[in-house]
Design a protein around this motif. Structure first.
Motif, PDB file in Angstrom:
ATOM      1  N   ARG A   1      16.874   6.916  -6.005  1.00 39.15           N
ATOM      2  CA  ARG A   1      16.072   5.629  -6.347  1.00 39.15           C
ATOM      3  C   ARG A   1      15.868   4.631  -5.468  1.00 39.15           C
ATOM      4  O   ARG A   1      14.940   4.043  -5.227  1.00 39.15           O
ATOM      5  CB  ARG A   1      16.774   4.941  -7.771  1.00 39.15           C
ATOM      6  N   VAL A   2      16.958   4.348  -4.771  1.00 43.69           N
ATOM      7  CA  VAL A   2      16.835   3.136  -3.603  1.00 43.69           C
ATOM      8  C   VAL A   2      16.244   3.737  -2.307  1.00 43.69           C
ATOM      9  O   VAL A   2      15.911   2.855  -1.577  1.00 43.69           O
ATOM     10  CB  VAL A   2      18.038   2.631  -3.400  1.00 43.69           C
ATOM     11  N   LEU A   3      16.137   5.046  -1.971  1.00 41.09           N
ATOM     12  CA  LEU A   3      15.685   5.709  -1.015  1.00 41.09           C
ATOM     13  C   LEU A   3      14.222   5.430  -0.677  1.00 41.09           C
ATOM     14  O   LEU A   3      13.449   5.965  -1.989  1.00 41.09           O
ATOM     15  CB  LEU A   3      16.104   6.976  -0.585  1.00 41.09           C
ATOM     16  N   LYS A   4      13.389   5.289   0.235  1.00 43.96           N
ATOM     17  CA  LYS A   4      12.154   5.250   0.489  1.00 43.96           C
ATOM     18  C   LYS A   4      11.788   6.886   0.238  1.00 43.96           C
ATOM     19  O   LYS A   4      12.448   7.995   0.626  1.00 43.96           O
ATOM     20  CB  LYS A   4      11.704   4.958   1.881  1.00 43.96           C
ATOM     21  N   PRO A   5      10.435   7.152   0.043  1.00 46.71           N
ATOM     22  CA  PRO A   5      10.165   8.591   0.138  1.00 46.71           C
ATOM     23  C   PRO A   5      10.172   9.172   1.568  1.00 46.71           C
ATOM     24  O   PRO A   5       9.750   8.529   2.447  1.00 46.71           O
ATOM     25  CB  PRO A   5       8.561   8.371  -0.159  1.00 46.71           C
ATOM     26  N   GLY A   6      10.878  10.335   1.526  1.00 51.83           N
ATOM     27  CA  GLY A   6      10.989  11.152   2.740  1.00 51.83           C
ATOM     28  C   GLY A   6      12.428  10.398   3.696  1.00 51.83           C
ATOM     29  O   GLY A   6      12.854  10.960   4.795  1.00 51.83           O
ATOM     30  N   GLY A   7      13.423   9.589   3.058  1.00 52.56           N
ATOM     31  CA  GLY A   7      14.500   9.121   3.461  1.00 52.56           C
ATOM     32  C   GLY A   7      15.313  10.358   3.315  1.00 52.56           C
ATOM     33  O   GLY A   7      15.510  11.042   2.444  1.00 52.56           O
TER      34      GLY A   7
ATOM     35  N   LYS B   1      14.669  13.129   0.528  1.00 47.46           N
ATOM     36  CA  LYS B   1      14.052  12.721  -0.680  1.00 47.46           C
ATOM     37  C   LYS B   1      12.458  13.184  -0.611  1.00 47.46           C
ATOM     38  O   LYS B   1      11.818  12.848   0.598  1.00 47.46           O
ATOM     39  CB  LYS B   1      13.886  11.024  -1.046  1.00 47.46           C
ATOM     40  N   PRO B   2      11.853  13.776  -1.562  1.00 48.12           N
ATOM     41  CA  PRO B   2      10.567  14.149  -1.477  1.00 48.12           C
ATOM     42  C   PRO B   2       9.262  13.348  -0.794  1.00 48.12           C
ATOM     43  O   PRO B   2       9.574  12.185  -1.264  1.00 48.12           O
ATOM     44  CB  PRO B   2      10.074  14.800  -2.613  1.00 48.12           C
ATOM     45  N   LEU B   3       8.794  13.785  -0.013  1.00 47.19           N
ATOM     46  CA  LEU B   3       7.385  12.938   0.522  1.00 47.19           C
ATOM     47  C   LEU B   3       6.652  12.534  -0.742  1.00 47.19           C
ATOM     48  O   LEU B   3       6.480  12.880  -1.639  1.00 47.19           O
ATOM     49  CB  LEU B   3       6.804  13.535   1.413  1.00 47.19           C
ATOM     50  N   ALA B   4       6.221  11.189  -0.451  1.00 46.23           N
ATOM     51  CA  ALA B   4       5.230  10.641  -1.362  1.00 46.23           C
ATOM     52  C   ALA B   4       3.790  10.854  -0.799  1.00 46.23           C
ATOM     53  O   ALA B   4       2.654  10.657  -1.799  1.00 46.23           O
ATOM     54  CB  ALA B   4       5.467   9.047  -1.533  1.00 46.23           C
ATOM     55  N   GLU B   5       3.511  11.346   0.404  1.00 50.04           N
ATOM     56  CA  GLU B   5       1.981  11.391   0.809  1.00 50.04           C
ATOM     57  C   GLU B   5       1.941  13.099   1.106  1.00 50.04           C
ATOM     58  O   GLU B   5       2.852  13.865   1.085  1.00 50.04           O
ATOM     59  CB  GLU B   5       1.813  10.640   2.547  1.00 50.04           C
ATOM     60  N   LYS B   6       0.994  13.449   1.360  1.00 47.32           N
ATOM     61  CA  LYS B   6       0.473  14.769   1.575  1.00 47.32           C
ATOM     62  C   LYS B   6       0.981  15.389   2.960  1.00 47.32           C
ATOM     63  O   LYS B   6       1.390  16.705   2.663  1.00 47.32           O
ATOM     64  CB  LYS B   6      -0.993  15.081   1.808  1.00 47.32           C
TER      65      LYS B   6
END
Length: 388
Positions: free
Chosen positions: A20-26, A142-147
């Motif tokens: 939850r607290v990690l940024k996407p891709g962290g 953590k999975p990416l949020a961008e493509k």
């Protein structure tokens, strides 16, 4: 190790909070045990992380905790065992060991002779466990949020790992070797009227490796003779002599000594010179803890698995009595590998604070959480002891 927190791996619920607290891709790194690593990795994966790799930290000083089955069978059946020799060992009966390891008692460690026996049962020579020699580290993201990775990095600063800052440095002699290989490849290509595919790729690879060092691997070791000796002696890696040398590599910290890299000659050399990190020394684990009570430490700095006492390391008492102290150099390397510039590192199992020290030295922000009040105070003092 007799600790309640060491009974099981962290739950999926905990990793969900980390997620939850990690940024996407962290990225996430977590040390595990050889028997329970699968449960650790599954819990992290079930929380939504992608398992990217496993890093192995290998060391040579673990002590086997194996039951002698043949001896146990003979005892059960009342069989006599034949004495085939004897060996010296430290006297650990009663308070003998404690009195010898606490400075206030000012007593020497006494030696006793122990008989080496052999039985005749079919189970003679059988045991129950292997010698511990590695700690697996799960690398997850953590999975990416961008493509794409590039888009994610530009928006969130996360998604990649810092390859160049974690490359293993090479010596001037080795650089010279690579440069000669580069020149040789260019000469061969010129004679052939152009760069052949295989030759050209090899030459480019060599040139790329000269200025920045070797590509970081998912294997790290402690530089001990036992581990180094397991590596093949290869002429293809530069013909190095087996001479005593001071530690190599950005995370070697220039303090470890082992038989490996030496002056280039016609001999053979161990490939293990490329990446290693020695275990935490006694001075390192206790730095900043003046005034703290010395307590018995079961594992003698080994992380997992204890070892017998010896004259060169006569005391098992430390102000930092945490059983799994990691070396600062190792944690600096791991933090640098996955943390973006000016990033924040979260350690929900802070222990005695080595990760916090690493972050302070590397210029990262740090948030540490520790359930044990004693360890928290130790971690606080150790981190405060280091200057940025």
């Amino acid at each position: 190790m007799g600790k309640k927190w060491d009974y099981d791996v962290p739950s999926k619920e905990l990793w969900l909070e980390v997620f939850r607290v990690l940024k996407p891709g962290g990225h996430l790194l977590s040390f595990g045990g050889s028997r329970t690593y699968h449960r650790l990795a599954v819990g992290i994966e079930d929380a939504g992380f992608e398992i990217r790799d496993q890093i192995m930290w290998v060391y040579g000083s673990g002590f086997p905790k194996s039951l002698n089955i043949g001896k146990a069978v003979d005892k059960l059946q009342g069989n006599e065992r034949v004495v085939v020799g004897n060996r010296k060992a430290h006297d650990i009966r009663g308070n003998a060991l404690m009195e010898a390891t606490v400075p206030e008692y000012k007593k020497e460690i006494s030696q006793i002779e122990i008989n080496i026996t052999k039985g005749n049962s079919p189970y003679e020579g059988w045991g129950t466990a292997l010698k511990p020699a590695h700690e697996p580290i799960v690398l997850a993201r953590k999975p990416l949020a961008e493509k794409t990775i590039a888009s994610n990095v530009l928006k969130w600063s996360t998604g990649g790992i810092n390859i160049d800052e974690c490359r293993v440095e090479v010596s001037d002699t080795e650089k010279e070797h690579f440069e000669k290989e580069w020149d040789r490849e260019q000469s061969v290509s010129a004679e052939l009227g152009g760069v052949a595919m295989n030759s050209g790729l090899k030459a480019i690879s060599l040139r790329d490796r000269v200025p920045t060092g070797r590509f970081p691997a998912n294997f790290i070791h402690d530089g001990s003779d036992e581990v180094v000796s397991m590596f093949p002696q290869t002429k293809s890696q530069g013909h190095w002599s087996k001479t005593k040398t001071t530690g190599f590599g950005k995370f070697g910290n220039g303090k470890s000594e082992y038989q490996g890299v030496g002056k280039k000659d016609k001999g053979q050399g161990s490939a293990s010179r490329f990446f290693y990190c020695a275990k935490a020394s006694k001075s390192e684990r206790n730095a900043g803890l003046d005034g703290f009570e010395k307590r018995f430490t079961k594992t003698m700095n080994d992380g997992i698995g204890g070892r017998e006492h010896n004259e060169k390391q006569p005391t098992a008492y430390n102000s930092n009595h945490h059983p799994t102290v990691k070396p600062i150099a190792l944690m600096k390397y791991l933090c640098r590998l996955i943390t973006p510039k000016n990033g924040v590192v979260l350690d929900p199992f802070m222990g005695s604070g080595t990760t916090g020290i690493a972050c302070k030295l590397e210029g990262f922000e740090f948030v540490g959480i520790e359930i044990d009040k004693e360890y928290f105070k130790i971690a606080e003092a150790r981190i405060e002891n280091y200057k940025e």
